[in-house]
Design an enzyme around this catalytic site. Structure first.
Site, PDB file in Angstrom:
ATOM      1  N   ARG A  54       1.405 -35.216   2.101  1.00  0.00           N
ATOM      2  CA  ARG A  54       1.850 -35.070   3.323  1.00  0.00           C
ATOM      3  C   ARG A  54       0.448 -34.276   4.438  1.00  0.00           C
ATOM      4  NH1 ARG A  54       0.209 -30.305   3.489  1.00  0.00           N
ATOM      5  NH2 ARG A  54       1.321 -30.359   5.491  1.00  0.00           N
ATOM      6  N   GLY A  55       0.685 -34.289   5.449  1.00  0.00           N
ATOM      7  CA  GLY A  55      -0.176 -33.722   6.297  1.00  0.00           C
ATOM      8  C   GLY A  55      -0.841 -35.003   7.097  1.00  0.00           C
ATOM      9  N   ALA A  56      -1.029 -34.991   8.511  1.00  0.00           N
ATOM     10  CA  ALA A  56      -1.412 -36.305   8.931  1.00  0.00           C
ATOM     11  C   ALA A  56      -2.459 -36.970   8.520  1.00  0.00           C
ATOM     12  CB  ALA A  56      -1.571 -36.061  10.410  1.00  0.00           C
ATOM     13  N   ARG A  97       6.199 -43.036   7.220  1.00  0.00           N
ATOM     14  CA  ARG A  97       6.633 -41.871   8.302  1.00  0.00           C
ATOM     15  C   ARG A  97       6.273 -42.174   9.523  1.00  0.00           C
ATOM     16  NH1 ARG A  97       5.060 -35.915   6.089  1.00  0.00           N
ATOM     17  NH2 ARG A  97       6.837 -35.474   7.589  1.00  0.00           N
ATOM     18  N   ASP A 251       0.151 -33.825  14.506  1.00  0.00           N
ATOM     19  CA  ASP A 251       0.574 -35.344  14.074  1.00  0.00           C
ATOM     20  C   ASP A 251       0.138 -36.293  14.878  1.00  0.00           C
ATOM     21  OD1 ASP A 251       2.297 -33.147  12.172  1.00  0.00           O
ATOM     22  OD2 ASP A 251       2.040 -35.097  11.004  1.00  0.00           O
ATOM     23  N   ASN A 261       3.987 -31.409  16.360  1.00  0.00           N
ATOM     24  CA  ASN A 261       3.382 -31.105  15.241  1.00  0.00           C
ATOM     25  C   ASN A 261       4.776 -30.441  14.599  1.00  0.00           C
ATOM     26  OD1 ASN A 261       1.533 -30.141  13.383  1.00  0.00           O
ATOM     27  ND2 ASN A 261       2.012 -27.849  14.134  1.00  0.00           N
TER      28      ASN A 261
HETATM   29  O1  MRU Z   1       5.975 -32.656   7.376  1.00  0.00           O
HETATM   30  P1  MRU Z   1       4.522 -32.721   7.157  1.00  0.00           P
HETATM   31  O2  MRU Z   1       4.288 -31.706   5.827  1.00  0.00           O
HETATM   32  O3  MRU Z   1       3.465 -33.573   6.892  1.00  0.00           O
HETATM   33  O4  MRU Z   1       3.862 -31.828   8.440  1.00  0.00           O
HETATM   34  C1  MRU Z   1       2.540 -31.421   8.683  1.00  0.00           C
HETATM   35  C2  MRU Z   1       2.286 -30.989   9.815  1.00  0.00           C
HETATM   36  O5  MRU Z   1       2.924 -30.769  10.837  1.00  0.00           O
HETATM   37  C3  MRU Z   1       0.800 -30.692  10.069  1.00  0.00           C
HETATM   38  O6  MRU Z   1       0.440 -29.500  10.940  1.00  0.00           O
HETATM   39  C4  MRU Z   1      -0.111 -32.013  10.734  1.00  0.00           C
HETATM   40  O7  MRU Z   1       0.295 -33.125   9.808  1.00  0.00           O
HETATM   41  C5  MRU Z   1      -1.186 -31.656  10.560  1.00  0.00           C
HETATM   42  S1  MRU Z   1      -2.335 -31.605   9.096  1.00  0.00           S
HETATM   43  C6  MRU Z   1      -3.918 -31.378   9.194  1.00  0.00           C
END
Ligand code: MRU
Length: 365
Positions: A54-56, A97, A251, A261
């Protein structure tokens, strides 16, 4: 010393070699460091949807390598099916997603790279895809370093003349577990921590606990101290002067600077504005979506109620947190109006409100 030397990380969220993508399964952290093997686009899409990765920026990188794995698998068996398999895999990955634009951006880059190889042999086409995925990852690694340096300098400027050890609060995980480098928000935190005393606060980030499980794990893994906060404690600590800056990732950022986010971000931004605390968003320019005019046009993922009303246990199974039959509403992201964001730190420079004007300048460079 290389030109891009700076704070490093010992966290390895993925590896890719010859058609095998291995993803550090983030559902198992902090208890176990287990890698999930993906040898197809479908497996990679499932890992993204299920939050194993996960994480954008990292889901963009994972999708790019997932397409490489798919292409290698098909090229070795039925090379004539390569175009169809690639197209289906790309579609599947994009829909894994909805909120992080980095996912469709990375798949778009892979599609363009693949189209450019039309007419070539299957083996050669796979190699070109792998080169493009490596480039996407390397660009993200370098973006994190630049964001870390720029964001740290910006905050240090705001802290001039302030006495005591500054405390910076982050939410969710925008670190090495969310990127191909040292992280965006945590990139800034890492640079600040390398340059002077710093207290690092992390919100636990209910219900998936990205802060408690992931941010805390990765910072400890790299030898940095972190203090965990229940999410509900943040506003009062900001009000009491216990937080000198909030730094989060994103995101998707709309053309007007509205930021989607992890849910809970908007509340932090409101508290910061009410109490004069700098609120910083750190993200590569690949997170800016100029096709989304404002936050209202960003799709917000709604996840299953089961993720809120029950807690997964490390050994498997789950425990119920609410009476049987109780439902829950779980928007996984929220939108912070751009006007509340004092700085959007990208690898190309820093935007301050009005962000639409600043983006035009940054993105034309
Ligand atoms: O649901 P997630 O864990 O994928 O959400 C991640 C976030 O909200 C992060 O802040 C975002 O993706 C930036 S990661 C550099």
């Amino acid at each position: 010393v290389t030109a891009d030397a700076g704070p490093a990380t010992r966290v390895t969220p993925y590896t890719y070699s010859a058609g095998r993508l291995r993803l550090l399964d983030q559902r198992r952290l902090p208890h176990e460091e287990v890698f999930l093997e993906c040898e197809s686009a479908a497996q990679t899409a499932e890992a993204i949807r299920g939050l194993a990765v996960r994480g954008a920026p990292l889901i963009g990188v994972a999708a790019a390598y997932g397409l490489c794995a798919e292409a290698r698998r098909v090229a070795a068996r039925v090379p004539d099916d390569l175009d169809v398999a690639f197209a289906l895999g790309a579609e599947r990955l994009v829909s894994a997603r909805p909120t992080a634009v980095n996912l469709s951006w990375a798949v778009g880059r892979m599609r363009a790279a693949f189209e450019a190889t039309l007419g070539g042999g299957a083996g050669e086409r796979v190699l070109r895809l792998e080169e493009e995925a490596h480039r996407i990852a390397e660009e993200d690694r370098l973006a994190c370093l630049a964001i870390g340096r720029l964001g740290a300098a910006w905050l240090q400027g705001r802290w001039m003349g302030v006495s005591g050890v500054p405390a910076v609060l982050t939410h969710c995980n925008a670190g090495a577990l969310a990127t191909a480098g040292i992280g965006t928000a945590l990139g800034i935190v890492r640079v600040l921590a390398a340059e002077g005393p710093l207290a690092i606060l992390a919100g636990e980030t209910r219900p998936f606990l990205q802060g408690a499980r992931l941010t805390a794990w990765e910072l400890r893994h790299d030898g940095l101290d972190v203090t965990l906060l229940p999410d509900v404690a943040a506003a009062s600590l900001i009000a009491r002067g216990r937080v000198q800056g909030v730094v989060v990732g994103a995101d998707r950022i709309a053309a007007n600077g509205d930021v989607a986010n992890k849910v809970g971000t908007y509340g932090l931004a409101l508290a910061c504005r009410a109490h004069g605390v700098p609120f910083v968003v750190a993200a590569p320019t690949t997170t800016i979506d100029l096709l989304a005019p404002d936050g209202a046009s960003i799709p917000i993922e709604e996840r299953a109620a089961s993720e809120v009303v029950s807690l997964s246990l490390p050994g498997g199974g789950s425990v119920s947190l609410a009476p049987d039959g109780v439902s829950a509403l779980y928007p996984a992201f929220d939108v912070t109006p751009g006007a509340l964001v004092d700085a959007i730190v990208t690898e190309r420079g820093i935007s301050s409100p009005p962000h639409a004007v600043a983006f035009a300048r940054l993105l034309s460079r």
